[in-house]
Structure formats: C-alpha cells, structure tokens
Design a protein around this motif. Structure first.
Motif, mmCIF file in Angstrom:
data_model
loop_
_atom_site.group_PDB
_atom_site.id
_atom_site.type_symbol
_atom_site.label_atom_id
_atom_site.label_comp_id
_atom_site.label_asym_id
_atom_site.label_seq_id
_atom_site.Cartn_x
_atom_site.Cartn_y
_atom_site.Cartn_z
ATOM 1 N N GLN A 9 10.390 27.330 -32.990
ATOM 2 C CA GLN A 9 10.719 26.485 -31.834
ATOM 3 C C GLN A 9 9.457 25.878 -31.228
ATOM 4 O OE1 GLN A 9 12.806 28.581 -28.719
ATOM 5 N NE2 GLN A 9 12.361 27.004 -27.203
ATOM 6 N N ILE A 10 8.412 26.693 -31.077
ATOM 7 C CA ILE A 10 7.152 26.209 -30.518
ATOM 8 C C ILE A 10 6.516 25.195 -31.463
ATOM 9 C CG2 ILE A 10 4.827 26.877 -29.807
ATOM 10 C CD1 ILE A 10 5.987 29.597 -29.006
ATOM 11 N N TYR A 11 6.580 25.507 -32.756
ATOM 12 C CA TYR A 11 6.020 24.589 -33.762
ATOM 13 C C TYR A 11 6.686 23.213 -33.662
ATOM 14 C CZ TYR A 11 4.990 22.456 -38.272
ATOM 15 O OH TYR A 11 4.602 21.576 -39.250
ATOM 16 N N GLN A 12 8.015 23.188 -33.576
ATOM 17 C CA GLN A 12 8.737 21.925 -33.510
ATOM 18 C C GLN A 12 8.386 21.145 -32.247
ATOM 19 O OE1 GLN A 12 10.415 20.496 -35.855
ATOM 20 N NE2 GLN A 12 10.359 22.245 -37.256
ATOM 21 N N SER A 13 8.228 21.853 -31.137
ATOM 22 C CA SER A 13 7.863 21.207 -29.878
ATOM 23 C C SER A 13 6.482 20.575 -29.970
ATOM 24 C CB SER A 13 7.898 22.227 -28.739
ATOM 25 O OG SER A 13 7.474 21.644 -27.530
ATOM 26 N N LEU A 14 5.518 21.313 -30.506
ATOM 27 C CA LEU A 14 4.163 20.781 -30.668
ATOM 28 C C LEU A 14 4.142 19.620 -31.655
ATOM 29 C CD1 LEU A 14 2.156 24.135 -30.826
ATOM 30 C CD2 LEU A 14 2.095 22.454 -28.967
ATOM 31 N N HIS A 15 4.914 19.771 -32.724
ATOM 32 C CA HIS A 15 4.953 18.733 -33.758
ATOM 33 C C HIS A 15 5.487 17.420 -33.194
ATOM 34 C CE1 HIS A 15 6.237 16.521 -37.362
ATOM 35 N NE2 HIS A 15 5.345 17.243 -38.017
#
Length: 325
Positions: A293-299
C-alpha cells in the motif's frame, strides 16, 4: 433548473464521456442557445495536426443535449467554457503523446484492441447491446471507439516505457513513510474529512489562505462555495478509513491535525480543499502488511511528477497554433 444542479449534471456527463475513452474537448465559445448551429473551422494546430471546431463541439454534444430547448445562463456558460479549456489541454496532450509514440513505432493488433473492449464492457457490466446503445447516445460508431481504444493502448504503452520505467521506489523510502505515518496505517484508523469542491472560476490557494487567516471557517466556505458533497453540513463527508483514501487525498492531509486544511487536490479536473475534522486511532499494523500500500502511494506521487516533466518537455518542443474563429 438550479445552476448548481445543472453543473453537477454536466459534471457527470463529462465524466461519462471520459469513462467511455472519448476525447472530450473544449472550444472557444459557448452557444447562447442549445439549438444553435455550429460552424466548422480550425481551432488549434498541434505540430501540423488540426483540431476543428466541429470535432470539438461533437465531442460535447451530450452536454448540449441536456441544455437543448432553453437559453444557457451566464453561470452555466462560464462553467462550460472552463470545462472546455481544461479538456482542450487534455486533447492537445493526447495528440502530443500519440505523435511521440511514432518515434517508437508502437503497434497494437486488432485482437489486442478487441480484448480491451471486452474488458471494458465486462468491468461496466455492459452487454453488447448496451454497449452499442451507449455508443449511439455518445454519437459514436464502433469504428470510432476502436480507433480511440487503439490510441489509448498505444499511449499507455508509451507512458509505461518512457515514464513508469523512471519511477523507482526504494525499501528505505517505504520504511521512512511508514515511520512518519504509523497512525494512518493502523487497523481501523479513520479520519473525518470535510471537502470543498471549488467552482472553476475560484482560486483554491486564495480560499485556503482566507480560511487559515480566519476570514471564514472551512464549514462556512463549504456551504457557500462548494459544488461537492456535504453542502449544508460544512462539507462533512464523515469518517473514512485511511486505507480507503485515494493516494492524493492521503498525501494532502497526512500529518494534519483536526481543523487544519490540506490541498488543493484534483478531482475530475477541479480543485478541492480537504479538512481534517477529527481522527480515530486504531491498532498499529506491522510494516509488512502495508508495504505494498505504501509502495503504491509513493509510486503514484513520483509517477505524476515524472509524467508532468515528460509532458512539459513535449509541450516545450511542440508548435501549437491557436486560431481565432
């Protein structure tokens, strides 16, 4: 019909056009009456590719159908003109991306296009007959839709190759975001949000400054100006789980205390301000459960930055000529 209600109807119509992969585009002027005849002419030339007035008006025909038979008010004319200008910019960008794709000689087979059309229908629970009826309502032929779908696939492939490949998210960035915002990644952690969806003619920065200066409260501004939900109740949308927030909303209000205002964020080409009204804490979730979830937000945040940089480079090299009709 009240202007606000009509604007919301127009808003939904334009959203529907975009969801059908149509290139909805604006023009330079508003017919005073919905039955006015549209004359043809060149509106914009983008690196030799022309956009005609007739083509643009045809794309917005469903909007005019909702206004047919009556005079357009001054407020509606202003709102439609603003929509057109924003959509025109989108159409120009689409042309620039498609022209850039020619350098890469990208090809899409007929089978690939048909597969995407099937996915499009399935995701919207449309039968073949429903799909055809929708095309008729949007004044499109199936050939038009196929052509637009092919272009859309090419654009996505180009953006994937040129933009997405440049977006890199490291483990340390994910861990840093988690430590900064542990509260947001807690189980059952929620935030009560207020929203102001601004009319096209209003400045989000100015209104935000007025609220922060105490000239009026967020709730007063929402009830007075907002075109979104919660009008009459200060823009209050109630409690929403942090995990259910869109990444741009999350980024806009992350770290804010109750009463503080974040944004603006973009919602269907409109500016919106968000307020944290209240917070509900929850049980802290382990990093591994929210890493993706954090990865997708940063991406998504990095992707938008790289994409805008790519588009600015295309625009800076382009020859765009606006014609006066």
């Amino acid at each position: 019909m009240a202007p606000t209600y009509m604007f919301r109807k127009l808003f939904r119509i334009v959203t529907a056009l975009l969801s059908l992969c149509l290139v909805s585009v604006p023009v330079l002027g508003v017919p005073a009456h919905a039955a006015d005849t549209v004359l043809d002419g060149i509106v914009v030339v983008v690196n030799g590719k022309i956009i005609t007035r007739y083509e643009l008006e045809e794309r917005l025909a469903p909007v005019y159908d909702q206004l047919r038979g009556r005079t357009v008010t001054a407020e509606e004319a202003k709102q439609i003109a603003s929509l057109r200008q924003k959509l025109l910019g989108q159409m120009i960008d689409d042309i620039l991306v498609l022209q850039d794709s020619e350098r890469y000689k990208l090809k899409v087979s007929d089978n690939e296009v048909e597969e995407q059309i099937t996915k499009f229908r399935t995701s919207r629970n449309l039968s073949e007959e429903d799909f055809k009826n929708n095309l008729v309502k949007q004044r499109m032929t199936r050939e038009d839709f196929v052509r637009n779908m092919r272009r859309d696939i090419i654009k996505h492939r180009l953006i994937g190759a040129v933009v997405t490949s440049k977006v890199v998210i490291t483990d340390s960035e994910v861990e840093a975001r988690y430590n900064e915002r542990k509260e947001e990644y807690s189980k059952d952690s929620m935030v009560q949000i207020g929203i102001i969806l601004l009319p096209p003619e209003m400045s989000a920065a100015t209104l935000k400054a007025d609220i922060e200066a105490g000239k009026l409260t967020f709730a007063q501004a929402a009830d007075k100006y907002s075109r979104g939900p919660g009008v009459g109740s200060g823009g209050d949308m109630g409690f929403i789980a942090w995990k259910d927030l869109a990444p741009d909303w999350n980024n806009a209000i992350a770290g804010l205390k109750p009463g503080q205002v974040g944004g603006p964020v973009r919602i269907q080409d409109y500016d919106a301000l968000l307020q944290v009204i209240n917070l509900k804490a929850g049980e802290v979730t382990p990093l591994e459960e929210v890493r993706e979830q954090i990865y997708q937000s940063l991406h998504e945040g990095k992707f938008e930055t790289v994409f805008q940089d790519y588009m600015e480079k295309l625009r800076s090299k382009a020859v765009i000529e606006y014609r006066t009709l």
